[in-house]
Scaffold this active site. Structure first.
Site, PDB file in Angstrom:
ATOM      1  N   GLY A  75     -77.190  -1.360 -29.674  1.00  0.00           N
ATOM      2  CA  GLY A  75     -77.843  -0.935 -28.441  1.00  0.00           C
ATOM      3  C   GLY A  75     -79.322  -1.251 -28.504  1.00  0.00           C
ATOM      4  N   CYS A 108     -81.486   3.243 -36.106  1.00  0.00           N
ATOM      5  CA  CYS A 108     -82.295   2.862 -34.945  1.00  0.00           C
ATOM      6  C   CYS A 108     -83.102   1.630 -35.326  1.00  0.00           C
ATOM      7  CB  CYS A 108     -83.226   4.009 -34.558  1.00  0.00           C
ATOM      8  SG  CYS A 108     -84.257   3.645 -33.124  1.00  0.00           S
ATOM      9  N   LEU A 109     -83.122   0.651 -34.440  1.00  0.00           N
ATOM     10  CA  LEU A 109     -83.866  -0.578 -34.735  1.00  0.00           C
ATOM     11  C   LEU A 109     -85.368  -0.306 -34.809  1.00  0.00           C
ATOM     12  CD1 LEU A 109     -81.830  -3.024 -32.467  1.00  0.00           C
ATOM     13  CD2 LEU A 109     -81.593  -2.647 -34.938  1.00  0.00           C
ATOM     14  N   HIS A 152     -77.957   8.011 -27.432  1.00  0.00           N
ATOM     15  CA  HIS A 152     -79.091   7.535 -28.236  1.00  0.00           C
ATOM     16  C   HIS A 152     -80.036   6.673 -27.376  1.00  0.00           C
ATOM     17  CE1 HIS A 152     -80.682   5.811 -32.198  1.00  0.00           C
ATOM     18  NE2 HIS A 152     -81.158   4.958 -31.306  1.00  0.00           N
ATOM     19  N   GLU A 153     -79.465   5.762 -26.602  1.00  0.00           N
ATOM     20  CA  GLU A 153     -80.309   4.850 -25.795  1.00  0.00           C
ATOM     21  C   GLU A 153     -80.983   5.588 -24.635  1.00  0.00           C
ATOM     22  OE1 GLU A 153     -80.971   2.215 -27.182  1.00  0.00           O
ATOM     23  OE2 GLU A 153     -79.281   2.170 -28.570  1.00  0.00           O
ATOM     24  N   HIS A 192     -84.029   7.274 -25.755  1.00  0.00           N
ATOM     25  CA  HIS A 192     -85.207   6.391 -25.824  1.00  0.00           C
ATOM     26  C   HIS A 192     -85.924   6.339 -24.471  1.00  0.00           C
ATOM     27  CE1 HIS A 192     -85.251   4.621 -29.799  1.00  0.00           C
ATOM     28  NE2 HIS A 192     -83.995   4.199 -29.724  1.00  0.00           N
ATOM     29  N   GLN A 199     -88.023   0.352 -26.341  1.00  0.00           N
ATOM     30  CA  GLN A 199     -88.217  -0.176 -27.703  1.00  0.00           C
ATOM     31  C   GLN A 199     -88.899  -1.544 -27.712  1.00  0.00           C
ATOM     32  OE1 GLN A 199     -83.878   0.762 -28.600  1.00  0.00           O
ATOM     33  NE2 GLN A 199     -84.795   0.963 -30.633  1.00  0.00           N
TER      34      GLN A 199
HETATM   35  O1  K1U Z   1     -81.346   2.058 -30.269  1.00  0.00           O
HETATM   36  C1  K1U Z   1     -81.327   1.380 -31.283  1.00  0.00           C
HETATM   37  O2  K1U Z   1     -82.305   1.299 -31.996  1.00  0.00           O
HETATM   38  C2  K1U Z   1     -80.066   0.634 -31.689  1.00  0.00           C
HETATM   39  C3  K1U Z   1     -79.193   1.423 -32.636  1.00  0.00           C
HETATM   40  C4  K1U Z   1     -78.125   2.119 -31.823  1.00  0.00           C
HETATM   41  C5  K1U Z   1     -77.289   3.162 -32.503  1.00  0.00           C
HETATM   42  C6  K1U Z   1     -76.774   3.010 -33.775  1.00  0.00           C
HETATM   43  C7  K1U Z   1     -75.985   3.998 -34.344  1.00  0.00           C
HETATM   44  C8  K1U Z   1     -75.701   5.128 -33.637  1.00  0.00           C
HETATM   45  C9  K1U Z   1     -76.225   5.281 -32.377  1.00  0.00           C
HETATM   46  C10 K1U Z   1     -77.008   4.294 -31.801  1.00  0.00           C
HETATM   47  C11 K1U Z   1     -78.590   0.434 -33.634  1.00  0.00           C
HETATM   48  O3  K1U Z   1     -77.894  -0.437 -33.272  1.00  0.00           O
HETATM   49  S1  K1U Z   1     -78.982   0.640 -35.316  1.00  0.00           S
HETATM   50  C12 K1U Z   1     -78.016  -0.651 -36.099  1.00  0.00           C
HETATM   51  C13 K1U Z   1     -76.552  -0.337 -36.194  1.00  0.00           C
HETATM   52  O4  K1U Z   1     -76.184   0.815 -36.144  1.00  0.00           O
HETATM   53  C14 K1U Z   1     -75.552  -1.415 -36.318  1.00  0.00           C
HETATM   54  C15 K1U Z   1     -75.896  -2.727 -36.462  1.00  0.00           C
HETATM   55  C16 K1U Z   1     -74.928  -3.705 -36.560  1.00  0.00           C
HETATM   56  C17 K1U Z   1     -73.613  -3.396 -36.537  1.00  0.00           C
HETATM   57  C18 K1U Z   1     -73.235  -2.087 -36.415  1.00  0.00           C
HETATM   58  C19 K1U Z   1     -74.195  -1.092 -36.302  1.00  0.00           C
HETATM   59 ZN    ZN Z   2     -82.813   3.661 -31.324  1.00  0.00          ZN
END
Ligand code: K1U
Ligand code: ZN
Length: 167
Positions: free
Chosen positions: A46, A91-92, A133-134, A137, A51
Site C-alpha cells: 500500500g 510501513c514504507l 493503515h493507509e 496516513h 507518504q
Molecule cells: O503504508 C505503507 O507504508 C505500506 C505498508 C502497508 C502495510 C503493511 C503491512 C500491514 C499493513 C499495511 C507496506 O507495504 S510495508 C511492506 C510490506 O508489508 C510488504 C512488502 C512486500 C510484500 C509484502 C508485504
Molecule cells: Zn505506512
C-alpha cells in the site's frame, strides 16, 4: 511514470491531514500511476499520497500474491468497522520496523475510482488492515502512533541511529 521519494518517520509532513480531491483529472491519474510504481518497486502492499508529500486523499493498495490487482481509492470513507484482529504491520515510511497492531477485522469503504465513479468495497483480513493503515496516513497517523510510548521511543532511537550510520 516516475518513482516518488517516500517521507521517513518522524518527518512532520507525515502528520498533515490530506484534503479531499475535488477534480479527478489526468494529473490525479498520473499521480496514481506514479504511486503504484513506487509501491511495487519498494516493495509494499500500500501507499498513501501523504507518504510522497502530496496531501490529497488518495491511496493505492495491492495485497494480491501476483501483484496484479491494483486498487486506487480517492476520497475514501470508512464505515461499519467490525470485529478485531492483531497482525504485524510494517510501513514504507518506517523502514525495518514491524510491530503488532490491533485493527478491525472487517471494514466497508466508500470511495471514488480513477474515473470518478463511486464504489463500495467490503474487506476483511489483510486487505482490511491495509485499508485502515493507509487511511490512517491520510489523517496524519503512522502505525507507530498506535504503540506504547516505550515502543515509540525505542523506534525513534533505532531510526535515528540508522540515519547516522547511513549519513
Ligand atoms: O503504508 C505503507 O507504508 C505500506 C505498508 C502497508 C502495510 C503493511 C503491512 C500491514 C499493513 C499495511 C507496506 O507495504 S510495508 C511492506 C510490506 O508489508 C510488504 C512488502 C512486500 C510484500 C509484502 C508485504
Ligand atoms: Zn505506512
Amino acid at each position: 511514470m516516475a518513482l516518488l521519494p517516500i517521507l521517513r518517520f518522524p518527518d512532520p509532513r507525515l502528520k498533515k491531514i490530506a484534503a479531499p480531491v475535488t477534480n479527478i483529472d489526468d494529473s490525479v491519474r498520473r499521480l496514481i500511476a506514479d504511486m503504484a510504481e513506487t509501491m511495487y518497486e519498494a516493495p509494499g502492499i500500500g501507499l498513501a499520497a501523504t507518504q510522497v508529500d502530496v496531501h490529497k486523499q488518495i491511496v493505492v493498495i495491492d495485497v494480491s500474491e501476483d501483484r496484479n490487482d491494483l486498487l486506487a481509492l480517492i476520497n475514501p470513507r470508512l464505515e461499519g468497522l467490525t470485529g478485531q484482529q492483531e497482525g504485524e504491520e510494517g510501513c514504507l515510511s518506517v523502514p525495518g520496523i514491524f510491530e503488532k497492531v490491533e485493527r478491525a477485522e472487517r471494514v466497508t469503504v466508500h470511495y471514488l475510482d480513477p474515473e470518478g465513479q463511486p464504489q463500495t468495497l467490503v474487506a476483511e483480513g489483510l486487505l482490511a488492515v491495509c485499508i485502515q493503515h493507509e487511511l490512517d496516513h491520510l489523517n496524519g497517523t503512522v502505525f507507530v502512533d498506535h504503540l506504547s510510548q516505550l515502543k515509540q521511543t525505542r523506534i525513534r532511537n533505532k531510526l535515528a541511529k540508522q540515519a547516522r550510520v547511513t549519513a
